[in-house]
Design a protein around this motif. Structure first.
Motif, PDB file in Angstrom:
ATOM      1  N   GLY A 163       0.791  -1.231   0.000  1.00  0.00           N
ATOM      2  CA  GLY A 163       0.000   0.000   0.000  1.00  0.00           C
ATOM      3  C   GLY A 163       0.819   1.274   0.000  1.00  0.00           C
ATOM      4  N   THR A 164       2.150   1.144   0.119  1.00  0.00           N
ATOM      5  CA  THR A 164       2.996   2.352   0.154  1.00  0.00           C
ATOM      6  C   THR A 164       2.912   3.127  -1.159  1.00  0.00           C
ATOM      7  OG1 THR A 164       4.527   1.297   1.704  1.00  0.00           O
ATOM      8  CG2 THR A 164       5.329   3.220   0.497  1.00  0.00           C
ATOM      9  N   PHE A 165       2.968   2.408  -2.274  1.00  0.00           N
ATOM     10  CA  PHE A 165       2.900   3.081  -3.573  1.00  0.00           C
ATOM     11  C   PHE A 165       1.559   3.787  -3.759  1.00  0.00           C
ATOM     12  CE2 PHE A 165       6.182   0.041  -5.635  1.00  0.00           C
ATOM     13  CZ  PHE A 165       7.206   0.828  -5.127  1.00  0.00           C
ATOM     14  N   ASP A 166       0.480   3.141  -3.333  1.00  0.00           N
ATOM     15  CA  ASP A 166      -0.843   3.760  -3.451  1.00  0.00           C
ATOM     16  C   ASP A 166      -0.911   5.046  -2.628  1.00  0.00           C
ATOM     17  OD1 ASP A 166      -1.748   1.775  -5.141  1.00  0.00           O
ATOM     18  OD2 ASP A 166      -2.626   0.566  -3.521  1.00  0.00           O
ATOM     19  N   ALA A 167      -0.304   5.017  -1.453  1.00  0.00           N
ATOM     20  CA  ALA A 167      -0.297   6.220  -0.603  1.00  0.00           C
ATOM     21  C   ALA A 167       0.494   7.349  -1.267  1.00  0.00           C
ATOM     22  CB  ALA A 167       0.298   5.890   0.757  1.00  0.00           C
ATOM     23  N   LYS A 168       1.632   7.017  -1.871  1.00  0.00           N
ATOM     24  CA  LYS A 168       2.432   8.032  -2.558  1.00  0.00           C
ATOM     25  C   LYS A 168       1.675   8.612  -3.757  1.00  0.00           C
ATOM     26  CE  LYS A 168       6.977   6.081  -1.348  1.00  0.00           C
ATOM     27  NZ  LYS A 168       7.577   7.286  -0.729  1.00  0.00           N
ATOM     28  N   LYS A 169       0.998   7.732  -4.503  1.00  0.00           N
ATOM     29  CA  LYS A 169       0.225   8.196  -5.658  1.00  0.00           C
ATOM     30  C   LYS A 169      -0.901   9.123  -5.220  1.00  0.00           C
ATOM     31  CE  LYS A 169       0.880   4.394  -8.958  1.00  0.00           C
ATOM     32  NZ  LYS A 169       0.185   3.326  -9.722  1.00  0.00           N
ATOM     33  N   GLU A 170      -1.509   8.817  -4.086  1.00  0.00           N
ATOM     34  CA  GLU A 170      -2.616   9.647  -3.593  1.00  0.00           C
ATOM     35  C   GLU A 170      -2.131  11.056  -3.246  1.00  0.00           C
ATOM     36  OE1 GLU A 170      -6.501  10.599  -2.774  1.00  0.00           O
ATOM     37  OE2 GLU A 170      -5.678   8.801  -3.749  1.00  0.00           O
ATOM     38  N   VAL A 171      -0.936  11.158  -2.682  1.00  0.00           N
ATOM     39  CA  VAL A 171      -0.360  12.480  -2.389  1.00  0.00           C
ATOM     40  C   VAL A 171      -0.207  13.277  -3.684  1.00  0.00           C
ATOM     41  CG1 VAL A 171       1.654  13.727  -1.546  1.00  0.00           C
ATOM     42  CG2 VAL A 171       0.821  11.731  -0.305  1.00  0.00           C
ATOM     43  N   VAL A 172       0.347  12.639  -4.706  1.00  0.00           N
ATOM     44  CA  VAL A 172       0.548  13.315  -5.993  1.00  0.00           C
ATOM     45  C   VAL A 172      -0.788  13.716  -6.600  1.00  0.00           C
ATOM     46  CG1 VAL A 172       1.394  13.024  -8.351  1.00  0.00           C
ATOM     47  CG2 VAL A 172       2.726  12.139  -6.440  1.00  0.00           C
ATOM     48  N   LEU A 173      -1.787  12.828  -6.505  1.00  0.00           N
ATOM     49  CA  LEU A 173      -3.105  13.125  -7.066  1.00  0.00           C
ATOM     50  C   LEU A 173      -3.720  14.358  -6.396  1.00  0.00           C
ATOM     51  CD1 LEU A 173      -5.481  12.331  -8.891  1.00  0.00           C
ATOM     52  CD2 LEU A 173      -6.299  10.842  -7.051  1.00  0.00           C
ATOM     53  N   GLN A 174      -3.636  14.422  -5.074  1.00  0.00           N
ATOM     54  CA  GLN A 174      -4.200  15.573  -4.361  1.00  0.00           C
ATOM     55  C   GLN A 174      -3.447  16.856  -4.699  1.00  0.00           C
ATOM     56  OE1 GLN A 174      -7.023  15.357  -2.866  1.00  0.00           O
ATOM     57  NE2 GLN A 174      -7.113  13.119  -2.994  1.00  0.00           N
ATOM     58  N   MET A 175      -2.135  16.775  -4.867  1.00  0.00           N
ATOM     59  CA  MET A 175      -1.362  17.957  -5.233  1.00  0.00           C
ATOM     60  C   MET A 175      -1.694  18.414  -6.653  1.00  0.00           C
ATOM     61  SD  MET A 175       0.137  18.825  -2.569  1.00  0.00           S
ATOM     62  CE  MET A 175       1.002  20.198  -3.323  1.00  0.00           C
ATOM     63  N   SER A 176      -1.994  17.479  -7.541  1.00  0.00           N
ATOM     64  CA  SER A 176      -2.407  17.864  -8.894  1.00  0.00           C
ATOM     65  C   SER A 176      -3.753  18.581  -8.853  1.00  0.00           C
ATOM     66  CB  SER A 176      -2.474  16.640  -9.805  1.00  0.00           C
ATOM     67  OG  SER A 176      -3.549  15.790  -9.452  1.00  0.00           O
ATOM     68  N   LYS A 177      -4.628  18.155  -7.954  1.00  0.00           N
ATOM     69  CA  LYS A 177      -5.931  18.823  -7.804  1.00  0.00           C
ATOM     70  C   LYS A 177      -5.745  20.238  -7.254  1.00  0.00           C
ATOM     71  CE  LYS A 177      -8.685  14.615  -7.148  1.00  0.00           C
ATOM     72  NZ  LYS A 177      -9.530  13.830  -6.208  1.00  0.00           N
ATOM     73  N   VAL A 178      -4.783  20.390  -6.358  1.00  0.00           N
ATOM     74  CA  VAL A 178      -4.467  21.741  -5.849  1.00  0.00           C
ATOM     75  C   VAL A 178      -4.068  22.654  -7.000  1.00  0.00           C
ATOM     76  CG1 VAL A 178      -2.812  23.063  -4.470  1.00  0.00           C
ATOM     77  CG2 VAL A 178      -3.812  20.974  -3.543  1.00  0.00           C
ATOM     78  N   LYS A 179      -3.204  22.158  -7.875  1.00  0.00           N
ATOM     79  CA  LYS A 179      -2.728  22.966  -9.006  1.00  0.00           C
ATOM     80  C   LYS A 179      -3.861  23.235  -9.990  1.00  0.00           C
ATOM     81  CE  LYS A 179       0.791  24.183  -9.300  1.00  0.00           C
ATOM     82  NZ  LYS A 179       1.418  25.484  -8.930  1.00  0.00           N
ATOM     83  N   TYR A 180      -4.754  22.271 -10.183  1.00  0.00           N
ATOM     84  CA  TYR A 180      -5.883  22.467 -11.101  1.00  0.00           C
ATOM     85  C   TYR A 180      -6.814  23.565 -10.587  1.00  0.00           C
ATOM     86  CZ  TYR A 180      -9.971  21.532 -13.985  1.00  0.00           C
ATOM     87  OH  TYR A 180     -11.026  21.670 -14.856  1.00  0.00           O
ATOM     88  N   GLU A 181      -7.077  23.570  -9.284  1.00  0.00           N
ATOM     89  CA  GLU A 181      -7.940  24.617  -8.723  1.00  0.00           C
ATOM     90  C   GLU A 181      -7.261  25.983  -8.809  1.00  0.00           C
ATOM     91  OE1 GLU A 181     -10.997  24.242  -8.030  1.00  0.00           O
ATOM     92  OE2 GLU A 181     -10.978  22.064  -8.296  1.00  0.00           O
ATOM     93  N   GLU A 182      -5.943  25.991  -8.684  1.00  0.00           N
ATOM     94  CA  GLU A 182      -5.200  27.242  -8.884  1.00  0.00           C
ATOM     95  C   GLU A 182      -5.389  27.744 -10.310  1.00  0.00           C
ATOM     96  OE1 GLU A 182      -0.538  28.627  -9.052  1.00  0.00           O
ATOM     97  OE2 GLU A 182      -1.111  27.059  -7.626  1.00  0.00           O
ATOM     98  N   LEU A 183      -5.385  26.822 -11.254  1.00  0.00           N
ATOM     99  CA  LEU A 183      -5.630  27.159 -12.657  1.00  0.00           C
ATOM    100  C   LEU A 183      -7.025  27.759 -12.829  1.00  0.00           C
ATOM    101  CD1 LEU A 183      -4.291  26.769 -15.542  1.00  0.00           C
ATOM    102  CD2 LEU A 183      -5.601  24.661 -15.684  1.00  0.00           C
ATOM    103  N   SER A 184      -8.020  27.172 -12.183  1.00  0.00           N
ATOM    104  CA  SER A 184      -9.398  27.673 -12.272  1.00  0.00           C
ATOM    105  C   SER A 184      -9.526  29.063 -11.657  1.00  0.00           C
ATOM    106  CB  SER A 184     -10.352  26.702 -11.568  1.00  0.00           C
ATOM    107  OG  SER A 184     -10.312  25.424 -12.170  1.00  0.00           O
ATOM    108  N   ALA A 185      -8.821  29.288 -10.544  1.00  0.00           N
ATOM    109  CA  ALA A 185      -8.871  30.606  -9.892  1.00  0.00           C
ATOM    110  C   ALA A 185      -8.258  31.681 -10.784  1.00  0.00           C
ATOM    111  CB  ALA A 185      -8.152  30.556  -8.550  1.00  0.00           C
TER     112      ALA A 185
END
Length: 413
Positions: free
Chosen positions: A95-117
């Motif tokens: 599950g370590t890889f899944d946890a790392k991927k989830e961090v990256v996914l959430q950070m990509s969502k942060v950047k996407y919302e920044e794009l929308s703003a």
């Protein structure tokens, strides 16, 4: 006659091409901004680069391979060891890889919302510049109307000078007004050029390219519900979403740290090359040595992990405070923008009412001057007052449109 028709046809086609084909709506300018704006492209590239990190974080650590040649060869029962080779591959906990991927996914969502703003801000800037160009065009038409009215008064004044009912001073005063408004119209064109450059800078077009307005000024605020605005902002505004995803990323980092602080498993093999003995001939003389192995890395020291979890919890707490403050600030701004809109609406309605009365007074004075050539000062003063009231009406409508755009900047997405 044919030449006259050709001129009219050419002029008509030119107008149709200019205002029909090249006229730009707000939506078309928004689309140009999305496609061409350099800031949006830069943030989008950052967003794409974050997504690529998912492949990086899910990659196993490089295997370790070692080769050794003993200087003093160790002797075994089957012969001397002449070379040793070892290979090891470590594996993180399940599950370590899944946890790392989830961090990256959430950070990509942060950047996407920044794009929308950023999009919301750019669209607002385009709206304001677009509305100001519309206002300047209305102002230009108003000055053209004023010059036409002064020309009418001038023709009357010239007739009165010839009949001895007025002096040449009346004509000169009127001509001065015409020159004044002609100069003001030239200034308007300069102001438009600056606004063109603002829009073209956002849409990445040639800065001196003219922006031909197609949409009418949108100043009607259809609905206003502060509580629904609050709910929408809390649930959907890009800046609030960005903070929510930052919290989610922080929670994912805590899970990642938990996984990183679980045992790490490794498998490997050691291989030794053995030469044959020459002084004896035992069974399996010179047989090589092959040793499979399993390793476990046990995380005993957890002070770093404990500190990391506490850091993330404090980070989440600070973001929640920022969310609360940001929401309140946006609602406060909406209330201020609504007050600006209401004041502009009051000025607009007052100006419209006064324009009707002053227009009637102007017609009366114009008729009186046409009859006896008297009260030129009062006539010119009333004409100036009428122009100022119409300007006040148009300017109030512009302020209404801008106040509405400010509210939509926070509520329309």
């Amino acid at each position: 006659m044919k030449n006259t028709y050709k001129i009219i046809l050419t002029f008509t086609l030119t107008l149709l091409f200019q205002f029909g084909v090249n006229a730009q709506t707000l939506d078309s300018l928004f689309q140009l901004a999305v496609e061409n704006n350099s800031e949006l492209k830069a943030v989008n590239s950052e967003f794409q680069s974050i997504l690529l990190k998912q492949d990086q974080v899910s990659q196993l650590p490089n295997p370790q391979i070692g080769v050794g040649v003993p200087i003093l060869r160790p002797e075994t029962r089957l012969g001397p060891q002449v070379m040793m080779v070892s290979a090891t591959q470590m594996f993180p906990w399940f599950g370590t890889f899944d946890a790392k991927k989830e961090v990256v996914l959430q950070m990509s969502k942060v950047k996407y919302e920044e794009l929308s703003a950023i999009k919301l801000d750019l669209f607002y800037q385009i709206k304001v510049a677009y509305f100001k160009i519309q206002f300047l065009s209305q102002k230009e038409h108003l000055y053209e109307e004023a010059i036409s009215n002064y020309k009418t008064i001038e023709s009357i004044a010239l007739a009165k000078v010839e009949s001895g009912q007025a002096t040449l001073a009346d004509v000169l005063r009127i001509q001065t007004k015409v020159e004044e408004y002609t100069n003001l119209m030239k200034q308007i064109e300069n102001e438009k050029t600056g606004l063109y450059s603002q829009i073209n800078n956002i849409t990445n077009q040639p800065l001196d390219q003219e922006v031909i307005i197609k949409d009418s000024l949108d100043s009607d605020l259809i609905s206003y519900d502060l509580e629904s605005y609050r709910i929408k902002i809390e649930n959907h505004h890009p800046l609030l979403n960005k903070l929510n995803y930052q919290i989610a990323a922080s929670e994912s980092r805590i899970i990642e740290d938990q996984k990183n602080n679980l045992p790490t498993i490794g498998i490997g093999v050691d291989y030794s090359l053995v030469n044959q003995r020459t002084d004896a001939d035992p069974l399996n003389n010179g047989r090589d040595i092959l040793v499979p192995k399993v390793m476990v890395s046990i995380p005993i020291y957890r002070k770093s992990y404990t500190s990391s979890v506490k850091e993330e919890q404090l980070y989440q707490e600070s973001i929640n405070f920022r969310k609360e403050n940001l929401t309140d600030q946006m609602i406060s701004n909406i209330i201020s923008y609504k007050a600006e809109y209401d004041n502009a609406k009051l000025n607009f309605d007052l100006a419209k009412s006064q324009i009707e009365k002053i227009s009637s007074a102007y017609e009366i004075l114009l008729g009186s001057y046409s009859a006896d050539g008297k009260k030129i000062e009062e006539l010119l003063s009333t004409q100036n007052e009428l122009i100022n009231l119409k300007l006040k009406s148009d300017f109030s409508e512009l302020n209404m449109a801008i106040s509405k755009a400010k509210i939509e900047r926070l509520t329309n997405y």
